[in-house]
Design an enzyme around this catalytic site. Structure first.
Site, PDB file in Angstrom:
ATOM      1  N   LYS A 117     -47.462 -28.999   3.115  1.00  0.00           N
ATOM      2  CA  LYS A 117     -46.835 -29.843   4.146  1.00  0.00           C
ATOM      3  C   LYS A 117     -47.138 -29.388   5.555  1.00  0.00           C
ATOM      4  CE  LYS A 117     -42.488 -30.364   1.632  1.00  0.00           C
ATOM      5  NZ  LYS A 117     -41.080 -30.070   1.821  1.00  0.00           N
ATOM      6  N   LYS A 197     -44.717 -33.769  -9.267  1.00  0.00           N
ATOM      7  CA  LYS A 197     -43.325 -33.499  -9.669  1.00  0.00           C
ATOM      8  C   LYS A 197     -42.432 -34.605  -9.118  1.00  0.00           C
ATOM      9  CE  LYS A 197     -41.173 -31.006  -5.931  1.00  0.00           C
ATOM     10  NZ  LYS A 197     -40.379 -29.969  -5.377  1.00  0.00           N
ATOM     11  N   LYS A 200     -37.394 -35.427  -4.299  1.00  0.00           N
ATOM     12  CA  LYS A 200     -36.419 -36.210  -3.530  1.00  0.00           C
ATOM     13  C   LYS A 200     -37.002 -36.663  -2.207  1.00  0.00           C
ATOM     14  CE  LYS A 200     -33.669 -32.138  -2.558  1.00  0.00           C
ATOM     15  NZ  LYS A 200     -34.535 -31.228  -1.790  1.00  0.00           N
TER      16      LYS A 200
HETATM   17  P1  TYM Z   1     -35.014 -28.148  -3.414  1.00  0.00           P
HETATM   18  O1  TYM Z   1     -33.893 -28.735  -2.643  1.00  0.00           O
HETATM   19  O2  TYM Z   1     -36.376 -28.739  -3.227  1.00  0.00           O
HETATM   20  O3  TYM Z   1     -34.679 -28.214  -4.946  1.00  0.00           O
HETATM   21  C1  TYM Z   1     -33.408 -27.777  -5.443  1.00  0.00           C
HETATM   22  C2  TYM Z   1     -33.559 -27.257  -6.858  1.00  0.00           C
HETATM   23  O4  TYM Z   1     -34.032 -28.293  -7.728  1.00  0.00           O
HETATM   24  C3  TYM Z   1     -35.201 -27.839  -8.407  1.00  0.00           C
HETATM   25  N1  TYM Z   1     -36.113 -28.978  -8.579  1.00  0.00           N
HETATM   26  C4  TYM Z   1     -36.646 -29.337  -9.763  1.00  0.00           C
HETATM   27  N2  TYM Z   1     -36.518 -28.825 -10.991  1.00  0.00           N
HETATM   28  C5  TYM Z   1     -37.196 -29.448 -11.978  1.00  0.00           C
HETATM   29  N3  TYM Z   1     -37.989 -30.539 -11.792  1.00  0.00           N
HETATM   30  C6  TYM Z   1     -38.152 -31.083 -10.578  1.00  0.00           C
HETATM   31  N4  TYM Z   1     -38.905 -32.158 -10.394  1.00  0.00           N
HETATM   32  C7  TYM Z   1     -37.453 -30.472  -9.472  1.00  0.00           C
HETATM   33  N5  TYM Z   1     -37.374 -30.746  -8.146  1.00  0.00           N
HETATM   34  C8  TYM Z   1     -36.560 -29.815  -7.622  1.00  0.00           C
HETATM   35  C9  TYM Z   1     -35.804 -26.783  -7.483  1.00  0.00           C
HETATM   36  O5  TYM Z   1     -36.654 -25.893  -8.159  1.00  0.00           O
HETATM   37  C10 TYM Z   1     -34.562 -26.104  -6.959  1.00  0.00           C
HETATM   38  O6  TYM Z   1     -34.070 -25.162  -7.889  1.00  0.00           O
HETATM   39  N6  TYM Z   1     -35.534 -24.102  -0.540  1.00  0.00           N
HETATM   40  C11 TYM Z   1     -34.897 -24.645  -1.727  1.00  0.00           C
HETATM   41  C12 TYM Z   1     -33.385 -24.664  -1.646  1.00  0.00           C
HETATM   42  C13 TYM Z   1     -32.806 -23.318  -1.377  1.00  0.00           C
HETATM   43  C14 TYM Z   1     -32.624 -22.258  -2.320  1.00  0.00           C
HETATM   44  C15 TYM Z   1     -32.050 -21.196  -1.576  1.00  0.00           C
HETATM   45  C16 TYM Z   1     -32.883 -22.143  -3.684  1.00  0.00           C
HETATM   46  C17 TYM Z   1     -32.367 -22.871  -0.170  1.00  0.00           C
HETATM   47  N7  TYM Z   1     -31.915 -21.583  -0.271  1.00  0.00           N
HETATM   48  C18 TYM Z   1     -31.770 -19.961  -2.183  1.00  0.00           C
HETATM   49  C19 TYM Z   1     -32.574 -20.913  -4.293  1.00  0.00           C
HETATM   50  C20 TYM Z   1     -32.029 -19.840  -3.547  1.00  0.00           C
HETATM   51  C21 TYM Z   1     -35.338 -26.085  -1.910  1.00  0.00           C
HETATM   52  O7  TYM Z   1     -35.773 -26.739  -0.984  1.00  0.00           O
HETATM   53  O8  TYM Z   1     -35.080 -26.601  -3.157  1.00  0.00           O
END
Ligand code: TYM
Length: 334
Positions: A117, A197, A200
């Site tokens: 990105k 994948k 959102k």
């Molecule tokens: P984010 O908001 O993109 O996604 C949140 C969680 O959902 C999981 N996920 C998926 N799992 C399976 N299949 C998919 N298609 C899919 N899309 C998303 C992600 O792996 C994630 O677990 N930066 C992080 C959020 C965050 C975070 C943290 C996570 C902020 N601080 C500290 C862990 C620890 C993020 O943008 O995830």
């Protein structure tokens, strides 16, 4: 500092960025797992992370509240888990900066999400540094395990590296966290384009993205139209038949079966799709209803989040105080 967990403790931390309407991927890879592990757990709505790409303030506010409502609607109990909004706990920003002073440009530049990105002259600087903020999210709570989907493992690895480096340079300060990989559905694919994948941040009308707040008829339509293949053989083969494998993985994650087992009871693709749609609707429909109820009483939701933030800040401020002292900051604070 040891890289082993503290004796007798299995603290969890994870988060979701409110940068779009949450998907079935977020549910299977994250929220459903949060629900199943709530004691000594911290779950954060990571709204500061949503500032790393172009955004509008009003939808961000709404999505932050809606995401928090989805945490509770998915089964998180405010008396067990600490659920809070990241920007309510200022320690995240401060430790994020201290960690930027320990992380290297080289390792941040290797982050897949930045490479996908970022890299443009008008890319926000925060998109480059936000893995340090995510490391701060994790390290502030002395998390031992971090449950995330497959796409976040590189960031958890960075948090480990930064914690180990900080401890080595400035003395024992942080617990070194471990990735808790998803046992099933670690990477739910886009139904219309199984090479991608399910995300959102896809456009609102993306045909292959099931939103947690989609109504049952919408969910059924999206699954019935999922891209599969023409050979008609009911075989679990993620490389050769990614669309079919995705449906089997979703169904298996919801029924507690391995994907091959989940699909074995069906002769035709249409039958597998119907079973998958039933399972997804059964899982998400009650969540949507509870979400809508919670959003109907915003004061109550705000109060729950304030309680979570207070509990979170008590832990976070202690860790931040240790980090400030270790790295050489003076001051009466904390
Ligand atoms: P984010 O908001 O993109 O996604 C949140 C969680 O959902 C999981 N996920 C998926 N799992 C399976 N299949 C998919 N298609 C899919 N899309 C998303 C992600 O792996 C994630 O677990 N930066 C992080 C959020 C965050 C975070 C943290 C996570 C902020 N601080 C500290 C862990 C620890 C993020 O943008 O995830």
């Amino acid at each position: 500092m040891t890289t082993h967990p503290l004796p007798g403790r299995d603290r969890l931390l994870s988060g979701i960025t409110p940068s779009g309407s949450l998907t079935l991927g977020n549910y299977l890879g994250a929220l459903r797992r949060f629900r199943d592990a709530q004691d000594d757990a911290f779950y954060v709505v990571a709204n500061l992370h949503a500032l790393t790409t172009a955004h509008d303030p009003t939808p961000l506010r709404e999505r932050t509240m809606s995401t928090a409502a989805l945490f509770f609607a998915s089964g998180l109990d405010p008396d067990r888990a600490t659920v809070f909004v990241q920007s309510d706990v200022p320690a995240h920003v401060e430790l994020g900066y201290l960690l930027e002073c320990v992380a290297y440009v080289g390792e941040l530049g290797r982050m897949i999400q930045f490479k996908e990105k970022g890299g443009q002259p008008r890319t926000r600087a925060s998109l480059f540094t936000y893995p340090c903020l995510m490391a701060a999210d994790i390290l502030l709570y002395e998390a031992v395990r971090v449950p995330v989907g497959g796409d976040q493992s590189q960031h958890v690895e960075l948090a480990r590296d930064v914690a180990i480096r900080f401890n080595g340079l400035y003395g024992p300060t942080f617990v070194v966290p471990e990735l808790a990989a998803a046992p099933a559905a670690a990477r739910v694919r886009d139904l219309a384009d199984p090479a991608r994948k399910m995300s959102k941040s896809a456009p609102d009308d993306a045909a292959g993205v099931i939103r947690m707040l989609d109504r049952p008829d919408v969910i059924r339509r999206k699954i019935q139209r999922a891209v599969t293949d023409g050979d008609g053989r009911m075989v679990y083969d993620p490389d050769a038949k990614p669309g079919l494998a995705n449906l089997a993985e979703i169904l298996g994650a919801l029924t507690g079966q391995a994907p091959a087992e989940a699909m074995s009871g069906y002769g035709r693709y249409g039958d597998l799709k119907s079973a998958c749609a039933d399972a997804v609707v059964d899982a998400l429909d009650p969540v949507r209803r509870r979400h809508d109820q919670l959003m109907g009483d915003v004061d109550e939701l705000t109060a729950l989040l304030a309680r979570g933030a207070q509990r979170a800040a008590e832990v976070a401020d202690r860790t931040l105080g240790r980090a400030r002292a270790a790295i050489g900051l003076v001051g009466a604070r904390r």
